[in-house]
Scaffold this motif. Structure first.
Motif, PDB file in Angstrom:
ATOM      1  N   PRO A  17       0.831  -1.215   0.000  1.00 47.14           N
ATOM      2  CA  PRO A  17       0.000   0.000   0.000  1.00 47.14           C
ATOM      3  C   PRO A  17       0.865   1.265   0.000  1.00 47.14           C
ATOM      4  CG  PRO A  17       0.013  -1.003   2.171  1.00 47.14           C
ATOM      5  CD  PRO A  17       0.785  -1.930   1.272  1.00 47.14           C
ATOM      6  N   LEU A  18       2.073   1.156   0.560  1.00 45.64           N
ATOM      7  CA  LEU A  18       2.943   2.336   0.618  1.00 45.64           C
ATOM      8  C   LEU A  18       3.348   2.799  -0.779  1.00 45.64           C
ATOM      9  CD1 LEU A  18       5.337   1.731   3.637  1.00 45.64           C
ATOM     10  CD2 LEU A  18       3.345   3.233   3.480  1.00 45.64           C
ATOM     11  N   TYR A  19       3.414   1.850  -1.722  1.00 44.78           N
ATOM     12  CA  TYR A  19       3.813   2.233  -3.074  1.00 44.78           C
ATOM     13  C   TYR A  19       2.851   3.265  -3.642  1.00 44.78           C
ATOM     14  CZ  TYR A  19       5.057   2.194  -7.941  1.00 44.78           C
ATOM     15  OH  TYR A  19       5.429   2.604  -9.190  1.00 44.78           O
ATOM     16  N   TRP A  20       1.559   2.961  -3.559  1.00 42.59           N
ATOM     17  CA  TRP A  20       0.588   3.903  -4.129  1.00 42.59           C
ATOM     18  C   TRP A  20       0.497   5.184  -3.329  1.00 42.59           C
ATOM     19  CZ3 TRP A  20      -0.274   3.541  -8.926  1.00 42.59           C
ATOM     20  CH2 TRP A  20      -0.234   2.284  -9.554  1.00 42.59           C
ATOM     21  N   THR A  21       0.745   5.073  -2.006  1.00 43.58           N
ATOM     22  CA  THR A  21       0.817   6.302  -1.207  1.00 43.58           C
ATOM     23  C   THR A  21       1.919   7.205  -1.744  1.00 43.58           C
ATOM     24  OG1 THR A  21       0.210   4.972   0.706  1.00 43.58           O
ATOM     25  CG2 THR A  21       1.049   7.171   1.151  1.00 43.58           C
ATOM     26  N   SER A  22       3.087   6.586  -1.998  1.00 45.22           N
ATOM     27  CA  SER A  22       4.210   7.403  -2.472  1.00 45.22           C
ATOM     28  C   SER A  22       3.917   7.971  -3.855  1.00 45.22           C
ATOM     29  CB  SER A  22       5.507   6.588  -2.473  1.00 45.22           C
ATOM     30  OG  SER A  22       5.564   5.759  -3.610  1.00 45.22           O
ATOM     31  N   VAL A  23       3.237   7.184  -4.699  1.00 47.59           N
ATOM     32  CA  VAL A  23       2.911   7.685  -6.039  1.00 47.59           C
ATOM     33  C   VAL A  23       1.987   8.886  -5.941  1.00 47.59           C
ATOM     34  CG1 VAL A  23       1.669   7.151  -8.182  1.00 47.59           C
ATOM     35  CG2 VAL A  23       3.275   5.498  -7.229  1.00 47.59           C
ATOM     36  N   SER A  24       0.939   8.780  -5.091  1.00 44.67           N
ATOM     37  CA  SER A  24      -0.008   9.892  -5.040  1.00 44.67           C
ATOM     38  C   SER A  24       0.633  11.117  -4.377  1.00 44.67           C
ATOM     39  CB  SER A  24      -1.306   9.467  -4.350  1.00 44.67           C
ATOM     40  OG  SER A  24      -1.163   9.530  -2.965  1.00 44.67           O
ATOM     41  N   ASN A  25       1.484  10.897  -3.356  1.00 46.36           N
ATOM     42  CA  ASN A  25       2.190  12.035  -2.751  1.00 46.36           C
ATOM     43  C   ASN A  25       3.044  12.759  -3.787  1.00 46.36           C
ATOM     44  OD1 ASN A  25       1.227  11.661  -0.166  1.00 46.36           O
ATOM     45  ND2 ASN A  25       2.941  10.358   0.448  1.00 46.36           N
ATOM     46  N   THR A  26       3.790  11.974  -4.568  1.00 48.07           N
ATOM     47  CA  THR A  26       4.697  12.574  -5.542  1.00 48.07           C
ATOM     48  C   THR A  26       3.913  13.288  -6.640  1.00 48.07           C
ATOM     49  OG1 THR A  26       6.128  10.702  -5.080  1.00 48.07           O
ATOM     50  CG2 THR A  26       6.768  12.109  -6.899  1.00 48.07           C
ATOM     51  N   ALA A  27       2.808  12.648  -7.084  1.00 46.69           N
ATOM     52  CA  ALA A  27       1.995  13.270  -8.126  1.00 46.69           C
ATOM     53  C   ALA A  27       1.441  14.614  -7.642  1.00 46.69           C
ATOM     54  CB  ALA A  27       0.862  12.336  -8.532  1.00 46.69           C
ATOM     55  N   TYR A  28       0.950  14.625  -6.410  1.00 42.03           N
ATOM     56  CA  TYR A  28       0.450  15.860  -5.794  1.00 42.03           C
ATOM     57  C   TYR A  28       1.540  16.938  -5.819  1.00 42.03           C
ATOM     58  CZ  TYR A  28      -1.582  18.767  -1.984  1.00 42.03           C
ATOM     59  OH  TYR A  28      -2.097  19.786  -1.225  1.00 42.03           O
ATOM     60  N   TYR A  29       2.722  16.541  -5.376  1.00 42.05           N
ATOM     61  CA  TYR A  29       3.843  17.481  -5.303  1.00 42.05           C
ATOM     62  C   TYR A  29       4.175  18.041  -6.682  1.00 42.05           C
ATOM     63  CZ  TYR A  29       8.600  19.154  -4.429  1.00 42.05           C
ATOM     64  OH  TYR A  29       9.735  19.908  -4.360  1.00 42.05           O
ATOM     65  N   VAL A  30       4.318  17.151  -7.679  1.00 43.87           N
ATOM     66  CA  VAL A  30       4.681  17.581  -9.036  1.00 43.87           C
ATOM     67  C   VAL A  30       3.587  18.477  -9.617  1.00 43.87           C
ATOM     68  CG1 VAL A  30       5.128  16.787 -11.393  1.00 43.87           C
ATOM     69  CG2 VAL A  30       6.088  15.545  -9.463  1.00 43.87           C
ATOM     70  N   PHE A  31       2.323  18.063  -9.394  1.00 42.38           N
ATOM     71  CA  PHE A  31       1.194  18.767  -9.991  1.00 42.38           C
ATOM     72  C   PHE A  31       1.127  20.226  -9.542  1.00 42.38           C
ATOM     73  CE2 PHE A  31      -3.282  20.012 -10.285  1.00 42.38           C
ATOM     74  CZ  PHE A  31      -3.545  19.659 -11.594  1.00 42.38           C
ATOM     75  N   PHE A  32       1.526  20.493  -8.297  1.00 39.84           N
ATOM     76  CA  PHE A  32       1.490  21.883  -7.836  1.00 39.84           C
ATOM     77  C   PHE A  32       2.840  22.599  -7.952  1.00 39.84           C
ATOM     78  CE2 PHE A  32      -2.304  20.189  -5.780  1.00 39.84           C
ATOM     79  CZ  PHE A  32      -3.220  21.159  -6.139  1.00 39.84           C
ATOM     80  N   ALA A  33       3.905  21.895  -7.581  1.00 40.20           N
ATOM     81  CA  ALA A  33       5.213  22.575  -7.527  1.00 40.20           C
ATOM     82  C   ALA A  33       5.672  23.035  -8.910  1.00 40.20           C
ATOM     83  CB  ALA A  33       6.264  21.661  -6.897  1.00 40.20           C
ATOM     84  N   VAL A  34       5.479  22.200  -9.937  1.00 44.93           N
ATOM     85  CA  VAL A  34       6.013  22.552 -11.261  1.00 44.93           C
ATOM     86  C   VAL A  34       5.265  23.737 -11.890  1.00 44.93           C
ATOM     87  CG1 VAL A  34       6.497  21.722 -13.590  1.00 44.93           C
ATOM     88  CG2 VAL A  34       6.954  20.255 -11.629  1.00 44.93           C
ATOM     89  N   PRO A  35       3.924  23.690 -12.026  1.00 44.31           N
ATOM     90  CA  PRO A  35       3.245  24.849 -12.636  1.00 44.31           C
ATOM     91  C   PRO A  35       3.426  26.134 -11.825  1.00 44.31           C
ATOM     92  CG  PRO A  35       1.768  22.964 -12.536  1.00 44.31           C
ATOM     93  CD  PRO A  35       2.973  22.603 -11.731  1.00 44.31           C
ATOM     94  N   LEU A  36       3.358  26.021 -10.487  1.00 43.75           N
ATOM     95  CA  LEU A  36       3.528  27.227  -9.673  1.00 43.75           C
ATOM     96  C   LEU A  36       4.921  27.809  -9.861  1.00 43.75           C
ATOM     97  CD1 LEU A  36       1.732  26.315  -6.308  1.00 43.75           C
ATOM     98  CD2 LEU A  36       1.059  28.056  -7.968  1.00 43.75           C
ATOM     99  N   GLY A  37       5.932  26.944  -9.883  1.00 42.63           N
ATOM    100  CA  GLY A  37       7.301  27.405 -10.085  1.00 42.63           C
ATOM    101  C   GLY A  37       7.465  28.092 -11.432  1.00 42.63           C
TER     102      GLY A  37
END
Lengths: 312, 297
Positions: free
Chosen positions: A77-97
């Motif tokens: 289950p941790l795998y998908w947790t890490s995927v969704s955490n990373t996706a969340y991070y990329v989805f906001f950090a990249v466009p905002l940056g």
């Protein structure tokens, strides 16, 4: 003719010019050929092999087929947790940056006095090592008496839990990345803006285009390669975010695993549990996803990126 | 007559004045936004400095204290002399790591870039295309097998895995130097060849002086990357005596249940040398970032 030359003429068979060039050429690039073979080609092939083994470094790898991938996609289950955490991070950090970097670059590009000062101020945080900047932001984002919450209090916004709260931990991490990364993005955009020929802008002004129209019709198309480059590099970099999450989570994974980024999980599997096979499988999947993403972006970019000419 | 003209300005003058006012508002707005953002970027720095000079019970207060009283320089001596953060040793390790990889990357990239830009060997274009394709490749896929490789030959636990690869070149640096070297006219190097100079002479005496700015850019960027590298030392080093500064800082944090003023003093000491270098060589830093952006793809 010196003696040495005379001897070499006798002992060495005369090489054609091409053969000599081949010999010297390959001697010059030899280190790089070795590097490509040992540090790129071998690891790429080996990672496919390791991803299909159970391997703890001490004992020889044991072939288990696709079991690691099954574990990853279906069991852990941790795998998908890490995927969704990373996706969340990329989805906001990249466009905002990208957006912040572009806005700052546009402002600085308008014959601002003290451009050097502002440029330095915006770029300086990029020099701070991720470990140090994360520690600094842990102080600033302290839920009780951190400077950020005190400022929010002045603005009438309640105290946020930041790195201690499951809801606000990732926004906290994104805030850190914006502080550290926007300056570099801005510098790249600024260089792109400087390349736009002044004559083009003047011509558009003559034709009565206002600032808004000039921005969309000239500026954006003219810096589209720069935007594209920043986008690709931003996505590749953000997917591999590690140091800030590692420090902010303080040897853990943050509240309710909300700071468990992909690389953090990979690092734990590889270097804490010595589960090398599983970690190699994780790395391979991320690699394939990033390559596909990059290729898709290159493909779609043909519609909006205006490459000047082929041999830049 | 003159007074009447002044009392009734022409429509052109009104337009001009309106434009002037609009420009004034726009420029005020511009500086307002810039200053506001600039302060958002700079205040964390100031807070870092202020906190590093506070006594412990002034670190978290409501309202925040902006001027530490007394100024606690002792935080610096406490942090930098504590066995948990052996600053001089950490600094020595960082300098070794930074300088050796910079030397490695400069030497190897110069040799390889020279080969790619000046010698017409068969297969050169193919090899260069391979080099370009590895430039954008995410490094993540090589992490595990490379570690296994170094583990097998017994290098894990030393600086060798971190330093040795730099002596074999780096795709981006090779690419950047090669782009600069191909702009050097062939007449210059061919004349030297005819005069009996060998390729090493030409590289050392003609090429490197001519592409010095690119050389400095690569050097400065490498210093910055390696100074801040966290994952490499984290994976490959285990002995605390060998840690570079960033690792020492991370260890300091986990060992000492966060003594903020000392931690901030240690953080500032960690990035201070790099900031000094930035102000000395700012031009090359900015060029480096810019080239990374424009010469890519």
């Amino acid at each position: 003719m010196t003696v040495v030359q005379a001897i070499s003429k006798i002992t060495m068979p005369r090489l054609s010019r091409q053969a000599r060039d081949n010999l010297t050429g390959y001697l010059f690039v030899l280190p790089w050929i070795l590097s490509l073979l040992v540090f790129t080609a071998y690891p790429m092939i080996a990672s496919i092999y390791f991803s299909m083994t159970r391997y703890n470094v001490l004992n020889p790898p044991q072939w288990i087929g696709l079991a690691n991938f099954n574990e990853m996609f279906r069991v852990d289950p941790l795998y998908w947790t890490s995927v969704s955490n990373t996706a969340y991070y990329v989805f906001f950090a990249v466009p905002l940056g990208l957006a912040f970097g572009l806005v700052l670059a546009l402002l600085l590009n308008q014959n601002v006095k003290g451009i050097g000062f502002f440029r330095t101020v915006f770029y300086l945080p990029g020099l701070v090592p991720a470990v140090a900047s994360t520690l600094l932001w842990m102080l600033l984002l302290n839920p009780q008496l951190g400077l950020v919450n005190q400022l929010l209090g002045v603005l009438g916004i309640g105290k946020l839990g930041w790195l201690g709260s499951p809801t606000w931990s990732k926004p906290g991490l994104i805030l850190m990345s914006l502080w550290g990364g926007t300056g570099g993005t801005m510098l790249i955009f600024l260089a792109g803006l400087k390349e736009i020929p002044q004559s083009l802008i003047e011509a558009a002004m003559m034709d009565g285009a206002n600032a808004w129209q000039r921005f969309w019709v000239i500026t954006i198309p003219m810096i589209s390669t720069t935007i594209f480059f920043n986008l690709v590099m931003g996505i590749i970099g953000s997917f591999q975010v590690f140091a800030s999450a590692y420090v902010a989570a303080g040897n853990g994974a943050g509240p309710l695993n909300t700071l468990l980024m992909y690389m953090l999980l990979l690092y734990r599997n590889a270097f804490r549990y010595f589960n090398m096979g599983y970690a190699a499988a994780m790395a391979l999947v991320l690699f394939v996803v990033l390559v596909i993403l990059t290729l898709v972006m290159v493909r779609f970019s043909r519609n909006w990126v205006h490459f000047e000419d082929a041999n830049r | 007559m003159a007074t009447i003209v002044q009392a009734q300005p022409t429509s052109a003058a009104i337009l001009r004045r309106r434009k002037f006012i609009r420009k004034g508002i726009a420029s005020t707005l511009k500086y307002l936004i810039l200053s506001l953002t600039a302060s958002m970027f700079i205040i964390p720095f100031i807070w870092l400095l202020i906190t590093s000079l506070k006594v412990t019970d002034q670190v978290f207060t409501d309202p925040p204290i902006w001027i530490p009283n007394p100024i606690a320089w002792v935080n610096y001596t406490n942090a930098l002399l504590s066995p948990a953060f052996p600053f001089l040793n950490l600094m020595k390790n960082t300098l070794f790591y930074v300088l050796s990889t910079t030397l490695g990357t400069l030497v190897s990239s110069a040799l390889v870039a020279y080969g790619f830009s000046r010698i017409r060997f068969q297969g050169r274009d193919f090899l260069f295309a391979v080099t370009l394709s590895t430039m954008m490749m995410p490094g993540i896929v090589t992490l595990i097998p490379t570690y296994v490789l170094f583990k097998t030959i017994g290098w894990v636990g030393s600086y060798a895995p971190l330093v040795v690869p730099s002596f074999f070149g780096a795709a981006f640096n090779i690419f950047l130097l090669r782009q600069f070297m191909i702009t050097v006219p062939y007449e210059l190097t061919d004349a030297a060849l005819v005069d009996g100079a060998n390729h090493f002479d030409i590289l050392w005496r003609i090429m490197i002086p001519l592409v010095k700015p690119a050389f400095l850019v690569i050097g400065v960027m490498n210093v910055m990357w390696v100074w801040n590298d966290f994952m490499g030392p984290l994976i490959y080093l285990s002995d605390q005596k060998m840690y570079p500064l960033v690792m020492g800082l991370s260890a300091f944090q986990t060992q000492h249940s966060i003594i903020w003023n000392q931690l901030m003093a240690a953080s500032l000491a960690t990035c201070f040398p790099l900031i000094v270098l930035f102000f000395i060589a700012q031009r090359y830093f900015i060029e480096g970032i810019t080239l990374t952006g424009l010469k890519g793809v």
